[in-house]
Enzyme design. Structure first.
Site, PDB file in Angstrom:
ATOM      1  N   LYS A 131      -6.685  -1.040   3.839  1.00  0.00           N
ATOM      2  CA  LYS A 131      -5.306  -1.424   4.161  1.00  0.00           C
ATOM      3  C   LYS A 131      -5.244  -2.863   4.692  1.00  0.00           C
ATOM      4  O   LYS A 131      -4.386  -3.640   4.272  1.00  0.00           O
ATOM      5  CB  LYS A 131      -4.718  -0.447   5.186  1.00  0.00           C
ATOM      6  N   THR A 132      -6.142  -3.201   5.605  1.00  0.00           N
ATOM      7  CA  THR A 132      -6.166  -4.566   6.143  1.00  0.00           C
ATOM      8  C   THR A 132      -6.483  -5.569   5.037  1.00  0.00           C
ATOM      9  O   THR A 132      -5.846  -6.628   4.939  1.00  0.00           O
ATOM     10  CB  THR A 132      -7.206  -4.684   7.267  1.00  0.00           C
TER      11      THR A 132
ATOM     12  N   ASP B 186      -1.615  -3.541  12.377  1.00  0.00           N
ATOM     13  CA  ASP B 186      -2.444  -2.358  12.154  1.00  0.00           C
ATOM     14  C   ASP B 186      -2.092  -1.301  13.213  1.00  0.00           C
ATOM     15  O   ASP B 186      -1.612  -1.643  14.294  1.00  0.00           O
ATOM     16  CB  ASP B 186      -3.922  -2.749  12.257  1.00  0.00           C
TER      17      ASP B 186
END
Length: 338
Positions: free
Chosen positions: A68-69, A113
């Site tokens: 995701k990052t 995040d």
């Protein structure tokens, strides 16, 4: 728990975090896996650039370690804009959020995040920032206090979470693009392992790459971590060449089996079988017996065990499936209605 899991997808030290950064792809073409998401993002990115507008806000959700990052950074690179990164727990006050927003330029990306862990007062301030690109703040105290309208440049918020269901409905509704990150298949993981080996300038046999991929729980971050440990073994025992035999020896030594389960996973399933006849059993009881907290089990262990069919969630609690019994080489003597 006090010991660190080899296949833990979240906890890694500073050195490995820096290595992780060097392995990140920069553009969608280099990003392996998540093909449906990439196809959709390519369209949204191209459209936003054609209109010279900030792209709509994006929510990336799914188990940890799936990229995701990395994908957030790829989006910023494809948009050719700057990116500011932070996490939900790091934004404690409204002032922290305003400082981040004030540092953005038109079109920039703000990546948060663990967005589900934002304090409620900060989340509520984000509503107007995301929807209309402004925040209202109160300056001063007591009789001198007065509201200030603080305009913001158009920006793209990318939120990442492992627990999309925890997000409030008003927050979820403000994301125009929602992407569910799925576990990777063996082919994609093998490609990732091979690419990582080339970054490390390590010689790896195709069968060795497959061996690492098979034991990586469908998770790129775990695949890269296991490869680093396998590489250590190869440098000691086979002059740096990562063979299938060396990979198997190293992974067996790490107690990671051919389904990606480690000692903790097997303890979880084994405890359910030995103490609760395979279930159904409540999450609190499982957590107490294996000395883990409920959130860790739900976020780190359960998703993969459910994905591969070793665990079932029922209205009465968790149950070990027939596949789970077979994997642990135990006989299910207590089959009943689920």
């Amino acid at each position: 728990m006090e010991h660190e899991r080899v296949v833990d997808a979240e906890n890694f030290d500073t050195t490995e975090e820096l290595n992780e950064l060097s392995l990140r792809p920069k553009y969608l073409q280099q990003y392996i896996g998540q093909d449906k998401i990439k196809e959709q993002l390519a369209i949204y990115i191209q459209a936003a650039r054609a209109r010279s507008e900030a792209m709509d806000h994006v929510l990336l959700y799914g188990p940890p370690g799936l990229g995701k990052t990395t994908l957030a950074m790829v989006i910023a690179n494809e948009l050719e804009v700057g990116i500011k990164t932070t996490s939900g727990p790091a934004i404690e006050r409204q002032g922290d959020l305003i400082a981040l927003l004030n540092d953005l330029k038109a079109g920039d990306v703000l990546f948060i995040d663990e967005i589900h862990r934002l304090p409620r007062v900060v989340e509520e301030m984000l509503y107007s920032a995301m929807e209309d690109f402004y925040v209202d703040i109160i300056v001063g105290q007591g009789p001198t206090a007065h509201p200030v309208h603080f305009p913001l440049p158009p920006f793209t918020l990318i939120g990442a979470t492992t627990r999309a269901g925890v997000l409030s409905a008003p927050m979820r509704d403000r994301f125009g693009i929602m992407a569910h990150m799925e576990y990777y298949d063996e082919s994609a993981l093998k490609e990732i392992v091979t690419r990582t080996a080339s970054v490390f300038q390590a010689d790896i046999e195709p069968q060795a790459a497959r061996e690492v991929a098979l034991r990586s729980r469908g998770t790129p971050r775990i695949a890269n971590r296991l490869l680093k440990r396998v590489r250590d073994y190869s440098e000691v025992y086979s002059e740096g060449v990562i063979t299938a035999a060396i990979a198997k020896v190293a992974l067996d030594a790490l107690q990671v089996d051919d389904k990606g389960l480690d000692a903790v996973d097997r303890k979880l399933l084994g405890t359910m079988i030995e103490l609760y006849d395979g279930g159904p059993v409540g999450l609190a009881a499982i957590a107490a017996n294996i000395s883990e907290d409920r959130e860790t089990i739900e976020d780190m262990y359960e998703p993969y065990l459910l994905q591969i069919g070793f665990l079932k969630r029922t209205a009465r609690g968790r149950m070990v499936s027939d596949l789970g019994y077979q994997h642990l080489k135990k006989e299910n003597l207590y089959k009943g209605d689920i």
